[in-house]
Design a protein around this motif. Structure first.
Motif, PDB file in Angstrom:
ATOM      1  N   GLU A  12       0.813  -1.218   0.000  1.00  0.00           N
ATOM      2  CA  GLU A  12       0.000   0.000   0.000  1.00  0.00           C
ATOM      3  C   GLU A  12       0.849   1.273   0.000  1.00  0.00           C
ATOM      4  OE1 GLU A  12      -2.390  -0.529   3.474  1.00  0.00           O
ATOM      5  OE2 GLU A  12      -3.616  -2.128   2.574  1.00  0.00           O
ATOM      6  N   ALA A  13       2.172   1.156  -0.130  1.00  0.00           N
ATOM      7  CA  ALA A  13       3.054   2.317  -0.014  1.00  0.00           C
ATOM      8  C   ALA A  13       2.832   3.331  -1.140  1.00  0.00           C
ATOM      9  CB  ALA A  13       4.509   1.863  -0.024  1.00  0.00           C
ATOM     10  N   GLU A  14       2.907   4.605  -0.779  1.00  0.00           N
ATOM     11  CA  GLU A  14       2.880   5.689  -1.764  1.00  0.00           C
ATOM     12  C   GLU A  14       4.263   5.793  -2.386  1.00  0.00           C
ATOM     13  OE1 GLU A  14       1.716  10.463  -1.998  1.00  0.00           O
ATOM     14  OE2 GLU A  14       1.804   9.412  -0.056  1.00  0.00           O
ATOM     15  N   LEU A  15       4.319   5.920  -3.722  1.00  0.00           N
ATOM     16  CA  LEU A  15       5.585   5.843  -4.438  1.00  0.00           C
ATOM     17  C   LEU A  15       5.928   7.151  -5.154  1.00  0.00           C
ATOM     18  CD1 LEU A  15       5.200   2.324  -6.129  1.00  0.00           C
ATOM     19  CD2 LEU A  15       6.010   2.870  -3.829  1.00  0.00           C
ATOM     20  N   GLY A  16       7.229   7.297  -5.407  1.00  0.00           N
ATOM     21  CA  GLY A  16       7.749   8.396  -6.210  1.00  0.00           C
ATOM     22  C   GLY A  16       9.170   8.047  -6.621  1.00  0.00           C
ATOM     23  N   ASP A  17       9.823   8.919  -7.349  1.00  0.00           N
ATOM     24  CA  ASP A  17      11.175   8.661  -7.850  1.00  0.00           C
ATOM     25  C   ASP A  17      12.206   9.134  -6.820  1.00  0.00           C
ATOM     26  OD1 ASP A  17      13.631   8.609  -9.187  1.00  0.00           O
ATOM     27  OD2 ASP A  17      12.677   8.930 -11.129  1.00  0.00           O
ATOM     28  N   ASP A  18      12.844   8.185  -6.157  1.00  0.00           N
ATOM     29  CA  ASP A  18      13.760   8.547  -5.081  1.00  0.00           C
ATOM     30  C   ASP A  18      15.046   9.185  -5.595  1.00  0.00           C
ATOM     31  OD1 ASP A  18      14.560   8.532  -2.251  1.00  0.00           O
ATOM     32  OD2 ASP A  18      16.067   7.087  -2.927  1.00  0.00           O
ATOM     33  N   VAL A  19      15.435   8.898  -6.837  1.00  0.00           N
ATOM     34  CA  VAL A  19      16.636   9.541  -7.381  1.00  0.00           C
ATOM     35  C   VAL A  19      16.469  11.059  -7.370  1.00  0.00           C
ATOM     36  CG1 VAL A  19      18.013   9.873  -9.476  1.00  0.00           C
ATOM     37  CG2 VAL A  19      17.372   7.565  -8.753  1.00  0.00           C
ATOM     38  N   PHE A  20      15.221  11.514  -7.596  1.00  0.00           N
ATOM     39  CA  PHE A  20      14.926  12.941  -7.563  1.00  0.00           C
ATOM     40  C   PHE A  20      14.405  13.388  -6.196  1.00  0.00           C
ATOM     41  CE2 PHE A  20      14.645  11.860 -12.093  1.00  0.00           C
ATOM     42  CZ  PHE A  20      15.504  12.818 -12.620  1.00  0.00           C
ATOM     43  N   GLY A  21      14.492  12.487  -5.204  1.00  0.00           N
ATOM     44  CA  GLY A  21      14.020  12.828  -3.867  1.00  0.00           C
ATOM     45  C   GLY A  21      12.516  12.951  -3.772  1.00  0.00           C
ATOM     46  N   GLU A  22      11.802  12.240  -4.663  1.00  0.00           N
ATOM     47  CA  GLU A  22      10.356  12.412  -4.761  1.00  0.00           C
ATOM     48  C   GLU A  22       9.554  11.231  -4.242  1.00  0.00           C
ATOM     49  OE1 GLU A  22       9.796  13.190  -8.896  1.00  0.00           O
ATOM     50  OE2 GLU A  22      10.596  15.239  -8.798  1.00  0.00           O
ATOM     51  N   ASP A  23      10.221  10.276  -3.580  1.00  0.00           N
ATOM     52  CA  ASP A  23       9.456   9.164  -3.025  1.00  0.00           C
ATOM     53  C   ASP A  23       9.030   9.541  -1.606  1.00  0.00           C
ATOM     54  OD1 ASP A  23       8.845   6.632  -1.583  1.00  0.00           O
ATOM     55  OD2 ASP A  23       9.337   5.755  -3.532  1.00  0.00           O
ATOM     56  N   PRO A  24       7.739   9.808  -1.374  1.00  0.00           N
ATOM     57  CA  PRO A  24       7.312  10.310  -0.071  1.00  0.00           C
ATOM     58  C   PRO A  24       7.538   9.307   1.060  1.00  0.00           C
ATOM     59  CG  PRO A  24       5.417   9.743  -1.421  1.00  0.00           C
ATOM     60  CD  PRO A  24       6.608   9.658  -2.318  1.00  0.00           C
ATOM     61  N   ARG A 210      24.894  10.976  -0.552  1.00  0.00           N
ATOM     62  CA  ARG A 210      23.919  10.782  -1.630  1.00  0.00           C
ATOM     63  C   ARG A 210      24.613  10.804  -2.991  1.00  0.00           C
ATOM     64  NH1 ARG A 210      18.434  11.142  -2.654  1.00  0.00           N
ATOM     65  NH2 ARG A 210      17.981  11.482  -0.446  1.00  0.00           N
ATOM     66  N   ARG A 211      25.573  11.707  -3.142  1.00  0.00           N
ATOM     67  CA  ARG A 211      26.313  11.759  -4.405  1.00  0.00           C
ATOM     68  C   ARG A 211      27.144  10.493  -4.611  1.00  0.00           C
ATOM     69  NH1 ARG A 211      27.425  15.575  -8.097  1.00  0.00           N
ATOM     70  NH2 ARG A 211      29.381  15.454  -9.244  1.00  0.00           N
ATOM     71  N   TRP A 212      27.801  10.037  -3.534  1.00  0.00           N
ATOM     72  CA  TRP A 212      28.562   8.787  -3.611  1.00  0.00           C
ATOM     73  C   TRP A 212      27.630   7.625  -3.943  1.00  0.00           C
ATOM     74  CZ3 TRP A 212      33.387   7.603  -4.346  1.00  0.00           C
ATOM     75  CH2 TRP A 212      34.419   8.422  -3.879  1.00  0.00           C
ATOM     76  N   ARG A 213      26.458   7.605  -3.331  1.00  0.00           N
ATOM     77  CA  ARG A 213      25.502   6.528  -3.596  1.00  0.00           C
ATOM     78  C   ARG A 213      25.171   6.458  -5.079  1.00  0.00           C
ATOM     79  NH1 ARG A 213      19.251   6.607  -1.538  1.00  0.00           N
ATOM     80  NH2 ARG A 213      19.202   8.091  -3.278  1.00  0.00           N
ATOM     81  N   LYS A 214      24.998   7.613  -5.700  1.00  0.00           N
ATOM     82  CA  LYS A 214      24.720   7.649  -7.139  1.00  0.00           C
ATOM     83  C   LYS A 214      25.890   7.061  -7.923  1.00  0.00           C
ATOM     84  CE  LYS A 214      22.619   8.750 -10.967  1.00  0.00           C
ATOM     85  NZ  LYS A 214      21.432   7.977 -11.397  1.00  0.00           N
ATOM     86  N   MET A 215      27.115   7.447  -7.566  1.00  0.00           N
ATOM     87  CA  MET A 215      28.287   6.933  -8.275  1.00  0.00           C
ATOM     88  C   MET A 215      28.436   5.426  -8.125  1.00  0.00           C
ATOM     89  SD  MET A 215      31.357   9.734  -7.881  1.00  0.00           S
ATOM     90  CE  MET A 215      31.102  10.230  -6.178  1.00  0.00           C
ATOM     91  N   LEU A 216      28.000   4.893  -6.979  1.00  0.00           N
ATOM     92  CA  LEU A 216      28.098   3.459  -6.733  1.00  0.00           C
ATOM     93  C   LEU A 216      26.959   2.670  -7.366  1.00  0.00           C
ATOM     94  CD1 LEU A 216      29.092   3.616  -2.958  1.00  0.00           C
ATOM     95  CD2 LEU A 216      30.581   3.003  -4.876  1.00  0.00           C
ATOM     96  N   GLY A 217      26.052   3.370  -8.047  1.00  0.00           N
ATOM     97  CA  GLY A 217      24.919   2.690  -8.662  1.00  0.00           C
ATOM     98  C   GLY A 217      23.794   2.417  -7.695  1.00  0.00           C
ATOM     99  N   GLY A 218      23.779   3.132  -6.572  1.00  0.00           N
ATOM    100  CA  GLY A 218      22.782   2.880  -5.550  1.00  0.00           C
ATOM    101  C   GLY A 218      21.562   3.760  -5.623  1.00  0.00           C
ATOM    102  N   GLY A 219      21.456   4.579  -6.670  1.00  0.00           N
ATOM    103  CA  GLY A 219      20.257   5.384  -6.849  1.00  0.00           C
ATOM    104  C   GLY A 219      19.134   4.523  -7.409  1.00  0.00           C
ATOM    105  N   MET A 220      18.038   4.401  -6.661  1.00  0.00           N
ATOM    106  CA  MET A 220      16.918   3.565  -7.101  1.00  0.00           C
ATOM    107  C   MET A 220      15.690   4.436  -7.320  1.00  0.00           C
ATOM    108  SD  MET A 220      17.506   0.166  -4.717  1.00  0.00           S
ATOM    109  CE  MET A 220      17.843   1.057  -3.188  1.00  0.00           C
ATOM    110  N   ARG A 221      14.735   3.935  -8.025  1.00  0.00           N
ATOM    111  CA  ARG A 221      13.593   4.751  -8.451  1.00  0.00           C
ATOM    112  C   ARG A 221      12.418   4.643  -7.473  1.00  0.00           C
ATOM    113  NH1 ARG A 221      15.509   8.574 -11.982  1.00  0.00           N
ATOM    114  NH2 ARG A 221      16.991   7.595 -13.418  1.00  0.00           N
ATOM    115  N   GLU A 222      11.338   4.009  -7.868  1.00  0.00           N
ATOM    116  CA  GLU A 222      10.138   3.964  -7.029  1.00  0.00           C
ATOM    117  C   GLU A 222      10.286   2.870  -5.966  1.00  0.00           C
ATOM    118  OE1 GLU A 222      10.117   4.207 -10.362  1.00  0.00           O
ATOM    119  OE2 GLU A 222       9.445   6.288 -10.475  1.00  0.00           O
ATOM    120  N   ILE A 223      10.951   3.223  -4.875  1.00  0.00           N
ATOM    121  CA  ILE A 223      11.296   2.206  -3.879  1.00  0.00           C
ATOM    122  C   ILE A 223      10.540   2.399  -2.569  1.00  0.00           C
ATOM    123  CG2 ILE A 223      13.564   1.659  -4.812  1.00  0.00           C
ATOM    124  CD1 ILE A 223      14.729   3.550  -2.660  1.00  0.00           C
TER     125      ILE A 223
END
Length: 329
Positions: A12-24, A210-223
């Motif tokens: 039932e989770a509300e979703l958004g794009d976490d790479v853009f900081g939009e997953d509530p 957060r920037r390092w996480r992106k470089m490591l491939g750890g940026g995920m989308r609707e999580i």
């Protein structure tokens, strides 16, 4: 395994794009985690290993060195990530039970010399995995942390099982976290979430992480599903850890009575039970236990590790003891 209520919260989770900081849901998890640990900000990451790596990467630079216990997860079980990805060397320090003293911290700091890497940070582990789930006394953690800070070092706390540590030491998680600049904790250990950890710390450090996480491939989308599991874990799974600790104590005391098993009961403080075998190879022992429905892991060549957690009952503990007796016989 996640229980049915956690699974329902995930569905039932509300979703958004976490790479853009939009997953509530993930944003809420990060806010709750930071507040719970008394830190400015937090970042959801894929694993405890990633959380520790990010904590190290924001605390030290390539060519520098960090201090860690010689049996720590950061040194032994993270695939040399700090060295490979950050160019950061680990100075291992041998301890009695994973608890570094202020004197050990001070002695491990490099003198200023062109031949030496510069010491940038120290990492502590609480609870300590390879020392059997030992929890740091709060005053010991404060003393070691204060010594590090007096010498200009950053402090990262590997708190994979931080809430187990708080329970065992009779303190709060935020009091333990206050001893470190950055602290990571796992949602996927005793708290029962299917995946994920959280790194907490100063806002500037978390932005860098957060920037390092992106470089490591750890940026995920609707999580948000994973975020919802984490929120459910923090709200509902912390108080039940006492059950795991009680089951671990019963298991350890039962193992101590079985011939061929050696165990230091003073180290069984949380939900980990490490014991030594003198009558058969540990891998053969674990294979035979697994055939009978009891899973464990090897710690070196002679020691085995059992873990009590959500889903393991008092009856399961008694069954495990019967299996161990049968296998060793």
């Amino acid at each position: 395994m996640p229980g049915p209520e956690m699974r329902r919260a995930m569905a039932e989770a509300e979703l958004g794009d976490d790479v853009f900081g939009e997953d509530p849901t993930v944003n809420r998890l990060q806010e709750v985690a930071a507040e719970r640990l008394g830190k400015e900000a937090a970042l959801f990451v894929a694993s405890g290993t990633m959380g520790n790596l990010l904590g190290v990467l924001v605390s030290a630079r390539s060519g520098q060195e960090i201090i860690a216990d010689a049996d720590s997860h950061v040194f032994l079980s993270e695939a040399a990530g700090a060295a490979t990805l950050g160019g950061i060397q680990v100075m291992p320090v041998h301890t009695e039970a994973g608890v570094l003293t202020p004197e050990q911290v001070a002695d491990a700091i490099r003198t200023e010399d062109d031949h030496h890497p510069r010491t940038a940070a120290v990492t502590f582990e609480d609870t300590h995995n390879y020392h059997g789930g030992v929890a740091w006394p709060l005053e010991a953690l404060r003393a070691a942390s204060d010594e590090a800070h007096r010498n200009g070092l950053a402090v990262h706390l590997d708190g994979a099982r931080l809430f187990n540590a708080a329970l065992a030491s009779g303190t709060r998680a935020d009091e333990l976290a206050a001893c470190a600049d950055t602290v990571s904790f796992c949602l996927s250990k005793g708290l029962g979430a299917p995946a994920g950890s959280v790194l907490c710390g100063p806002a500037e450090s978390i932005a860098e992480a957060r920037r390092w996480r992106k470089m490591l491939g750890g940026g995920m989308r609707e999580i948000g599903m994973l975020g919802a599991a984490g929120l459910f874990a923090l709200d509902n799974m912390v108080d039940r850890l006492a059950e795991d600790h009680a089951n671990a104590r019963t298991l350890a005391e039962g193992l101590a009575e079985i011939e061929g098993v050696g165990i230091d009961l003073s180290r069984v403080q949380t939900n980990l039970v490490i014991f030594e075998l003198d009558s058969m190879p540990v891998e053969a022992f674990l294979m035979e236990c697994a055939k009978r429905g009891v899973k464990g892991g090897a710690v070196g060549r002679k020691k085995a590790r059992f873990v009590t957690h959500y889903g393991v009952t008092a009856a399961d503990v008694q069954q495990a003891l019967l299996v161990v007796e049968e296998v060793l016989a």
